[in-house]
Design an enzyme around this catalytic site. Sequence first.
Site: not given
Ligand code: PDD
Length: 293
Positions: A42, A157, A189, A213
């Site tokens: 996703y 992801k 994270e 991620l």
């Molecule tokens: N999540 N780490 C994890 C585990 C994440 O699921 C996300 C983002 C991030 C931040 O990545 P980015 O800056 O590309 O959004 C880091 C999304 C927003 C979610 O699962 O809703």
Amino acid sequence: MVTRKEWVFYKSQKAPKGIFRTKDKICLSPNDRGFMFADGAYEVIRTYNGKFFRLNEHLVRFKRSVDALRIDNRDIPLIETAIKELIKRNNLQSSDATIYIQVTRGVWQRSHAFPTEPVLPTVYIEASRFVPHKDDARLGIAAITVSDIRWARCDIKAIGLLPNVLARQQAVDNGAAEAIFVRDGILTEGTHTNVFGVQDGVVMTHPKTNYILAGITRDAVLGLCATHKIPFSETFILEHKLSDLEEMFLVGTTVEIMPVIKVNGKPIGKGRPGKITKALQVAFRDHILSASR
Ligand code: PDD
């Protein structure tokens, strides 16, 4: 209350060309491998005032996730077109929104190995109005640390998010907004965010490895550090050194830059959003404004 009809995009074995429908008209198969095995990937993308934030970077990362799972990636160009159409159909051209995209391996009778005949991946996309947590961004949030029990491919992801779900609920149960994973004593994270700390004026975040991620916001924030001459280092933040941090913040598509003022009940630095965090929040806002003009 008037409920607005929300348009979504859906493509599968049953709708091989892809269709726009209102969400209440969508039927997903119980044999979808996303439902059965969390066998999919996703992305979550933001728009500001109808303009995408780093769309291409999100699509490149999405292709990487889909490829890593050995799912057919040929729908990705179509996804880009569908996202843009959804913004229009949902009247989000001058709003802030999030776009959620999911691709699964498709529909097949339940068996762990891949389908033995070619099946079309299932694609699902929705676009919703986004309302940020302004007070949290101004006042900061509390976090807890939890053991990182996730698999060793956190760089993908993938839609299987049970450890993240359980950890975030543990945070909520403890009156905190986010849980930060710790693997071998190192902060990796958050459940949906990347983690930053500041020590001796240096901004630190976990290096890009298979244990995190590679966040799009993380990259943007490191870029802002470089532009604004704020020293930074992609290095490990150790849990037992948390009390040495002057500042801490989380970054991500849905939180932007979120100050963390307390971890496990103990204050970080002075227990309020720090100077560098606030400077980066301002720089990030300016960056968005200039990018979305
Ligand atoms: N999540 N780490 C994890 C585990 C994440 O699921 C996300 C983002 C991030 C931040 O990545 P980015 O800056 O590309 O959004 C880091 C999304 C927003 C979610 O699962 O809703």
